[in-house]
Design an enzyme around this catalytic site. Structure first.
Site, PDB file in Angstrom:
ATOM      1  N   ASN A 157     -20.281  43.949  16.524  1.00  0.00           N
ATOM      2  CA  ASN A 157     -19.283  43.016  15.976  1.00  0.00           C
ATOM      3  C   ASN A 157     -17.873  43.224  16.542  1.00  0.00           C
ATOM      4  O   ASN A 157     -16.990  42.388  16.341  1.00  0.00           O
ATOM      5  CB  ASN A 157     -19.268  43.063  14.435  1.00  0.00           C
ATOM      6  CG  ASN A 157     -20.470  42.397  13.790  1.00  0.00           C
ATOM      7  OD1 ASN A 157     -20.917  42.789  12.720  1.00  0.00           O
ATOM      8  ND2 ASN A 157     -21.014  41.365  14.430  1.00  0.00           N
ATOM      9  N   ASN A 186     -21.000  34.062   7.103  1.00  0.00           N
ATOM     10  CA  ASN A 186     -19.630  33.844   6.617  1.00  0.00           C
ATOM     11  C   ASN A 186     -18.870  32.838   7.485  1.00  0.00           C
ATOM     12  O   ASN A 186     -18.156  31.975   6.970  1.00  0.00           O
ATOM     13  CB  ASN A 186     -18.835  35.161   6.638  1.00  0.00           C
ATOM     14  CG  ASN A 186     -19.400  36.197   5.693  1.00  0.00           C
ATOM     15  OD1 ASN A 186     -20.247  35.879   4.860  1.00  0.00           O
ATOM     16  ND2 ASN A 186     -18.941  37.434   5.814  1.00  0.00           N
ATOM     17  N   GLY A 187     -19.029  32.965   8.793  1.00  0.00           N
ATOM     18  CA  GLY A 187     -18.301  32.099   9.726  1.00  0.00           C
ATOM     19  C   GLY A 187     -18.723  30.647   9.566  1.00  0.00           C
ATOM     20  O   GLY A 187     -17.873  29.743   9.486  1.00  0.00           O
ATOM     21  N   ARG A 188     -20.042  30.414   9.477  1.00  0.00           N
ATOM     22  CA  ARG A 188     -20.535  29.045   9.332  1.00  0.00           C
ATOM     23  C   ARG A 188     -20.131  28.442   7.986  1.00  0.00           C
ATOM     24  O   ARG A 188     -19.852  27.260   7.876  1.00  0.00           O
ATOM     25  CB  ARG A 188     -22.060  29.014   9.514  1.00  0.00           C
ATOM     26  CG  ARG A 188     -22.468  29.023  10.978  1.00  0.00           C
ATOM     27  CD  ARG A 188     -23.910  29.412  11.161  1.00  0.00           C
ATOM     28  NE  ARG A 188     -24.077  30.867  11.006  1.00  0.00           N
ATOM     29  CZ  ARG A 188     -25.254  31.467  10.947  1.00  0.00           C
ATOM     30  NH1 ARG A 188     -26.358  30.757  10.990  1.00  0.00           N
ATOM     31  NH2 ARG A 188     -25.311  32.779  10.833  1.00  0.00           N
ATOM     32  N   ARG A 220     -12.540  31.399  10.051  1.00  0.00           N
ATOM     33  CA  ARG A 220     -13.662  32.326   9.822  1.00  0.00           C
ATOM     34  C   ARG A 220     -13.290  33.415   8.815  1.00  0.00           C
ATOM     35  O   ARG A 220     -14.119  33.874   8.036  1.00  0.00           O
ATOM     36  CB  ARG A 220     -14.100  32.978  11.145  1.00  0.00           C
ATOM     37  CG  ARG A 220     -14.721  32.020  12.148  1.00  0.00           C
ATOM     38  CD  ARG A 220     -15.107  32.763  13.428  1.00  0.00           C
ATOM     39  NE  ARG A 220     -16.063  33.824  13.170  1.00  0.00           N
ATOM     40  CZ  ARG A 220     -17.378  33.648  13.065  1.00  0.00           C
ATOM     41  NH1 ARG A 220     -17.901  32.454  13.217  1.00  0.00           N
ATOM     42  NH2 ARG A 220     -18.170  34.666  12.820  1.00  0.00           N
ATOM     43  N   ASP A 236     -24.980  37.763   6.331  1.00  0.00           N
ATOM     44  CA  ASP A 236     -24.649  36.902   7.475  1.00  0.00           C
ATOM     45  C   ASP A 236     -24.360  35.457   7.039  1.00  0.00           C
ATOM     46  O   ASP A 236     -24.900  34.992   6.044  1.00  0.00           O
ATOM     47  CB  ASP A 236     -25.825  36.932   8.464  1.00  0.00           C
ATOM     48  CG  ASP A 236     -25.439  36.380   9.817  1.00  0.00           C
ATOM     49  OD1 ASP A 236     -24.232  36.313  10.127  1.00  0.00           O
ATOM     50  OD2 ASP A 236     -26.355  36.008  10.577  1.00  0.00           O
ATOM     51  N   GLU A 288     -40.600  44.609   3.694  1.00  0.00           N
ATOM     52  CA  GLU A 288     -40.884  43.183   3.579  1.00  0.00           C
ATOM     53  C   GLU A 288     -39.587  42.437   3.896  1.00  0.00           C
ATOM     54  O   GLU A 288     -38.516  42.842   3.450  1.00  0.00           O
ATOM     55  CB  GLU A 288     -41.324  42.841   2.146  1.00  0.00           C
ATOM     56  CG  GLU A 288     -42.608  43.505   1.719  1.00  0.00           C
ATOM     57  CD  GLU A 288     -43.821  43.007   2.501  1.00  0.00           C
ATOM     58  OE1 GLU A 288     -43.834  41.826   2.905  1.00  0.00           O
ATOM     59  OE2 GLU A 288     -44.756  43.816   2.705  1.00  0.00           O
TER      60      GLU A 288
HETATM   61  C1  IPE Z   1     -25.440  40.889  11.740  1.00  0.00           C
HETATM   62  O1  IPE Z   1     -24.928  39.605  11.859  1.00  0.00           O
HETATM   63  C2  IPE Z   1     -24.358  41.842  11.381  1.00  0.00           C
HETATM   64  C3  IPE Z   1     -23.788  41.705  10.041  1.00  0.00           C
HETATM   65  C4  IPE Z   1     -24.116  40.810   9.162  1.00  0.00           C
HETATM   66  C5  IPE Z   1     -22.789  42.670   9.706  1.00  0.00           C
HETATM   67  P1  IPE Z   1     -24.418  39.026  13.252  1.00  0.00           P
HETATM   68  O2  IPE Z   1     -23.834  37.689  12.961  1.00  0.00           O
HETATM   69  O3  IPE Z   1     -23.549  40.011  13.921  1.00  0.00           O
HETATM   70  O4  IPE Z   1     -25.777  38.910  14.083  1.00  0.00           O
HETATM   71  P2  IPE Z   1     -26.165  37.947  15.281  1.00  0.00           P
HETATM   72  O5  IPE Z   1     -25.051  38.023  16.286  1.00  0.00           O
HETATM   73  O6  IPE Z   1     -26.294  36.573  14.714  1.00  0.00           O
HETATM   74  O7  IPE Z   1     -27.470  38.460  15.779  1.00  0.00           O
HETATM   75  C1  IPE Z   2     -21.413  37.985   8.800  1.00  0.00           C
HETATM   76  O1  IPE Z   2     -21.041  36.663   8.966  1.00  0.00           O
HETATM   77  C2  IPE Z   2     -20.243  38.930   8.775  1.00  0.00           C
HETATM   78  C3  IPE Z   2     -20.173  39.818   9.940  1.00  0.00           C
HETATM   79  C4  IPE Z   2     -21.005  39.830  10.927  1.00  0.00           C
HETATM   80  C5  IPE Z   2     -19.077  40.775   9.969  1.00  0.00           C
HETATM   81  P1  IPE Z   2     -20.729  36.068  10.402  1.00  0.00           P
HETATM   82  O2  IPE Z   2     -19.293  36.251  10.714  1.00  0.00           O
HETATM   83  O3  IPE Z   2     -21.671  36.600  11.423  1.00  0.00           O
HETATM   84  O4  IPE Z   2     -21.021  34.533  10.149  1.00  0.00           O
HETATM   85  P2  IPE Z   2     -21.715  33.521  11.149  1.00  0.00           P
HETATM   86  O5  IPE Z   2     -23.034  34.112  11.529  1.00  0.00           O
HETATM   87  O6  IPE Z   2     -20.797  33.388  12.332  1.00  0.00           O
HETATM   88  O7  IPE Z   2     -21.843  32.268  10.364  1.00  0.00           O
HETATM   89 MG    MG Z   3     -23.511  36.031  12.030  1.00  0.00          MG
END
Ligand code: IPE
Ligand code: IPE
Ligand code: MG
Length: 251
Positions: A78, A32-34, A43, A30, A217
């Protein structure tokens, strides 16, 4: 920096005992977007960077002799994202699978997919099945990729499959126990994860391995997945090795 017992003086030079690694590590990839947003990038650029990190970490896990690595790549939730973002993630997946198939003899990693693949494009489904089939003969390291995966969905599907087996006379409700039920899950045959890592600062499970994580854990860190490194993995492993697992008993 991580939470709870994870930082302190060991944070910069974590001591990992490679002779007693967990058998199974799972990672919620998790942030990647940020990561992309911080750099003023779309993103999708974060997902591309995250895919690179996955390659690096999966290769390293094999090098150190980890038996099982399970990664959360795309959840059942997602699909709520834009078509552009979903399309970019699927594109990266295709690229990864094509590469994985091409390099299979060299890497010799057994791969499995956890999740309902039927909503994926026929091409992607075929690549997933091909990757699984060709890699089944490898031993040593198994990488499980959770794709269109949701813990609740997995449990409901298992319940449905068990009910159908009962109707067909292949199973009996009275004989169902956690072990038998576990065999109906996507993870059937794979030991439960010992350690679950969630980068990106979120302190939640987000529908990941709900059944299998009963005694796992957890390790949480603020590091965003594209920035996750071998050193960060060492920190997680060192934190894991400082824990006392009791499974409800005493020691
Ligand atoms: C969990 O991350 C799913 C994956 C990393 C594939 P999300 O970004 O979807 O989770 P939330 O929305 O923050 O709970
Ligand atoms: C995880 O990164 C990848 C997937 C959920 C597919 P995110 O895309 O959720 O990144 P954030 O949480 O928005 O930073
Ligand atoms: Mg995320």
């Amino acid at each position: 920096m991580g939470y709870f017992d994870q930082g302190g003086s060991n944070a910069s030079a974590p001591q990992v005992d490679f002779s007693r690694l967990p058998r199974h590590v799972a990672i919620i990839m998790d942030g990647n977007g940020r990561w992309a947003k911080k750099r003023g990038l779309p993103r999708t650029a974060g997902h591309a960077a995250g895919a690179e990190t996955f390659r690096t970490i999966a290769t390293y896990c094999k090098e150190i002799g980890l038996e099982y690595l399970t990664v959360y790549a795309f959840s059942t939730e997602n699909w709520k994202r834009s078509a552009e973002e979903v399309g970019a993630i699927m594109g990266l997946l295709k690229k990864y699978l094509l590469e994985a198939i091409a390099k299979m003899e060299r890497d010799r990693v057994k791969m499995r997919f956890f999740g309902d693949l039927t909503p994926l494009s026929p091409e992607l489904q075929k690549l997933c099945r091909q990757t699984e089939e060709i890699s089944q003969r490898y031993e040593g390291c198994q990488v499980n990729i959770c794709l269109n995966y949701g813990g609740r969905d997995e449990i409901v599907r298992a319940a449905r499959a068990f009910a159908l087996d009962c109707l067909a006379g292949r199973a009996e409700p009275e004989k169902l126990d956690p072990e038998r039920f576990g065999a109906y899950l996507y993870s059937g045959g794979v030991p439960d994860p010992d350690l679950i890592i969630r980068p990106s600062g979120e302190l939640r499970v987000s529908n990941f391995l709900l059944w299998q994580s009963a005694y796992s854990e957890y390790y949480f860190t603020d590091v965003l997945w594209p920035d996750f490194s071998k050193e960060e993995l060492h920190r997680a492993l060192a934190a894991y090795q400082r824990r006392s697992r009791r499974f409800g008993g005493v020691n």
